[in-house]
Design an enzyme around this catalytic site. Structure first.
Site, PDB file in Angstrom:
ATOM      1  N   THR A  55       0.824  -1.211   0.000  1.00  0.00           N
ATOM      2  CA  THR A  55       0.000   0.000   0.000  1.00  0.00           C
ATOM      3  C   THR A  55       0.855   1.256   0.000  1.00  0.00           C
ATOM      4  O   THR A  55       0.540   2.242  -0.677  1.00  0.00           O
ATOM      5  CB  THR A  55      -0.912   0.003   1.241  1.00  0.00           C
ATOM      6  OG1 THR A  55      -1.650  -1.212   1.275  1.00  0.00           O
ATOM      7  CG2 THR A  55      -1.862   1.180   1.211  1.00  0.00           C
ATOM      8  N   THR A  56       1.952   1.240   0.744  1.00  0.00           N
ATOM      9  CA  THR A  56       2.839   2.401   0.835  1.00  0.00           C
ATOM     10  C   THR A  56       3.479   2.725  -0.512  1.00  0.00           C
ATOM     11  O   THR A  56       3.926   3.850  -0.731  1.00  0.00           O
ATOM     12  CB  THR A  56       3.910   2.157   1.913  1.00  0.00           C
ATOM     13  OG1 THR A  56       3.253   1.869   3.148  1.00  0.00           O
ATOM     14  CG2 THR A  56       4.814   3.355   2.119  1.00  0.00           C
TER      15      THR A  56
ATOM     16  N   LYS B   6       0.337 -10.042   8.706  1.00  0.00           N
ATOM     17  CA  LYS B   6       0.771  -8.695   9.039  1.00  0.00           C
ATOM     18  C   LYS B   6      -0.405  -8.040   9.744  1.00  0.00           C
ATOM     19  O   LYS B   6      -1.451  -7.788   9.131  1.00  0.00           O
ATOM     20  CB  LYS B   6       1.160  -7.911   7.778  1.00  0.00           C
ATOM     21  CG  LYS B   6       1.583  -6.466   8.057  1.00  0.00           C
ATOM     22  CD  LYS B   6       1.847  -5.709   6.759  1.00  0.00           C
ATOM     23  CE  LYS B   6       2.143  -4.234   7.058  1.00  0.00           C
ATOM     24  NZ  LYS B   6       2.311  -3.442   5.801  1.00  0.00           N
TER      25      LYS B   6
ATOM     26  N   ARG C 216      -7.773   0.808   6.419  1.00  0.00           N
ATOM     27  CA  ARG C 216      -7.853   0.950   4.963  1.00  0.00           C
ATOM     28  C   ARG C 216      -8.966   0.114   4.347  1.00  0.00           C
ATOM     29  O   ARG C 216      -9.580   0.516   3.370  1.00  0.00           O
ATOM     30  CB  ARG C 216      -6.517   0.570   4.310  1.00  0.00           C
ATOM     31  CG  ARG C 216      -5.427   1.619   4.481  1.00  0.00           C
ATOM     32  CD  ARG C 216      -4.235   1.285   3.596  1.00  0.00           C
ATOM     33  NE  ARG C 216      -3.183   2.278   3.675  1.00  0.00           N
ATOM     34  CZ  ARG C 216      -3.129   3.380   2.935  1.00  0.00           C
ATOM     35  NH1 ARG C 216      -4.085   3.650   2.071  1.00  0.00           N
ATOM     36  NH2 ARG C 216      -2.111   4.214   3.060  1.00  0.00           N
TER      37      ARG C 216
ATOM     38  N   TYR D 243      -2.759  -9.824   5.341  1.00  0.00           N
ATOM     39  CA  TYR D 243      -2.519  -8.459   5.824  1.00  0.00           C
ATOM     40  C   TYR D 243      -3.829  -7.868   6.314  1.00  0.00           C
ATOM     41  O   TYR D 243      -4.738  -7.593   5.528  1.00  0.00           O
ATOM     42  CB  TYR D 243      -1.920  -7.630   4.679  1.00  0.00           C
ATOM     43  CG  TYR D 243      -1.653  -6.170   4.978  1.00  0.00           C
ATOM     44  CD1 TYR D 243      -1.559  -5.683   6.277  1.00  0.00           C
ATOM     45  CD2 TYR D 243      -1.470  -5.259   3.932  1.00  0.00           C
ATOM     46  CE1 TYR D 243      -1.309  -4.347   6.527  1.00  0.00           C
ATOM     47  CE2 TYR D 243      -1.205  -3.925   4.170  1.00  0.00           C
ATOM     48  CZ  TYR D 243      -1.138  -3.464   5.464  1.00  0.00           C
ATOM     49  OH  TYR D 243      -0.887  -2.140   5.710  1.00  0.00           O
TER      50      TYR D 243
ATOM     51  N   TYR E 174     -13.550  -2.655   0.809  1.00  0.00           N
ATOM     52  CA  TYR E 174     -14.699  -1.957   0.230  1.00  0.00           C
ATOM     53  C   TYR E 174     -15.988  -2.777   0.221  1.00  0.00           C
ATOM     54  O   TYR E 174     -17.021  -2.311   0.661  1.00  0.00           O
ATOM     55  CB  TYR E 174     -14.383  -1.446  -1.185  1.00  0.00           C
ATOM     56  CG  TYR E 174     -15.456  -0.523  -1.734  1.00  0.00           C
ATOM     57  CD1 TYR E 174     -15.581   0.776  -1.255  1.00  0.00           C
ATOM     58  CD2 TYR E 174     -16.351  -0.959  -2.699  1.00  0.00           C
ATOM     59  CE1 TYR E 174     -16.584   1.615  -1.736  1.00  0.00           C
ATOM     60  CE2 TYR E 174     -17.352  -0.122  -3.185  1.00  0.00           C
ATOM     61  CZ  TYR E 174     -17.458   1.152  -2.696  1.00  0.00           C
ATOM     62  OH  TYR E 174     -18.450   1.979  -3.160  1.00  0.00           O
TER      63      TYR E 174
ATOM     64  N   ILE F 217       6.776  -4.863   9.353  1.00  0.00           N
ATOM     65  CA  ILE F 217       6.867  -4.310   8.001  1.00  0.00           C
ATOM     66  C   ILE F 217       6.596  -2.823   8.163  1.00  0.00           C
ATOM     67  O   ILE F 217       5.498  -2.420   8.540  1.00  0.00           O
ATOM     68  CB  ILE F 217       5.887  -4.981   7.042  1.00  0.00           C
ATOM     69  CG1 ILE F 217       6.294  -6.446   6.831  1.00  0.00           C
ATOM     70  CG2 ILE F 217       5.855  -4.248   5.703  1.00  0.00           C
ATOM     71  CD1 ILE F 217       5.340  -7.247   5.957  1.00  0.00           C
TER      72      ILE F 217
END
Length: 295
Positions: free
Chosen positions: A46-47, A163, A140, A135, A109, A205
């Site tokens: 995502t980063t 994660k 998010r 994850y 979503y 992470i």
């Protein structure tokens, strides 16, 4: 999977002023992290602004990262989404040579049930040619993958860990307590990494390690070795700057910091925008207080 103990950097994707990918800066960032002692690399998370990079850019970024790394550090690659069949198609069309593990975000979503989340990961694990790290990042995705679901996933072949970025240490503790020793819990929250390790997590992470790969790795190593006073001293140094990384969205903050350090520009792609002047100044001030040798 002791391969993924310690610190993994969730690498950003540098952009030029015209918002094209700055591949040279990307190479330099990877080399900076490798040479500073991170334990592994995480590409296309995502980063990395994976939501706003094209299929062609993702392929080139992956190949460059593999080439620069040249097998020196373990390598994790992100492929995720909220349409299971499409995620599987992307997995099947990816060449995994040089990739040691797959990072895949909890479906977002459409807010599946916990059973839907479990079945999604089970389907990915059956198709992935490398071990899968789930994850969980409710901030998010809009849903929390429960501890019960993570515990169920620990029984699925080819899923080696989670994660965990729920921000809930009790949830992390429940997962660690009720899963096999070889099922890894990796912190997805930089400020909770040390307390997570104290409970049995194996590292983090990290976003901050883009800018502080050596110092962040030193902190995690100290925690893993039960040198918690030393780890906490480093952690306390991050408490002012870390919230600024997310105040206007990730990776807005970390890119502002990297720009101040001369590593890459602070450009992001819409709908993200660059850090406001006020935030930039506070990041610079917070950075000046951190014990780190800046190259």
């Amino acid at each position: 999977m002791q391969t993924f103990y310690g610190t993994g950097t969730a690498l950003i994707t540098p952009f030029k002023k015209d918002h094209s990918v700055d591949y040279d800066a990307y190479k330099n960032l990877i080399e900076f992290n490798i040479s500073s002692g991170v334990d592994y690399l995480v590409v296309n998370g995502t980063t990395a602004e994976s939501a706003t990079t094209t299929k062609e850019e993702k392929a080139k970024l992956l190949q460059i990262a593999l080439d620069v790394n040249n097998g020196r550090k373990p390598f994790m690659y992100g492929i995720g989404g909220n349409f299971t069949a499409e995620v599987i198609q992307r997995i099947e069309s990816t060449n995994f040579k040089g990739i040691d593990a797959l990072l895949s975000v909890c479906p977002y979503y459409n807010k599946p049930s916990q059973e839907g989340v479990f079945q999604h990961y089970k389907a990915l694990a059956e198709k992935s040619p490398v071990p899968v790290l789930a994850y969980n990042v409710p901030g998010r995705t809009g849903i929390n993958m429960s501890a019960k679901t993570s515990i169920r996933l620990s029984e699925v072949k080819n899923i080696f860990g989670v994660k965990e970025a729920s921000g809930d240490l009790v949830q992390a503790m429940e997962i660690i307590k009720n899963t096999p020793d070889d099922f890894l819990v990796i912190s997805g929250d930089d400020l909770l990494a040390v307390p997570s390790v104290s409970l049995g997590a194996v590292g983090a992470i990290s976003v901050l390690s883009n800018s502080y790969p050596g110092l962040f790795s030193e902190m995690i190593k100290a925690a893993i070795q039960s040198r918690f006073q030393q780890a906490s001293e480093i952690l306390f140094g991050f408490t002012e700057i870390n919230p600024l990384m997310y105040e206007e969205g990730n990776p807005v903050g970390i890119k502002s910091l990297l720009a101040h350090m001369g590593i890459c520009s602070d450009e992001v792609r819409l709908p993200l925008v660059k850090a406001s002047d006020g935030l930039q100044q506070r990041i610079i001030q917070a950075h000046s207080k951190i014990r780190v040798a800046v190259k």
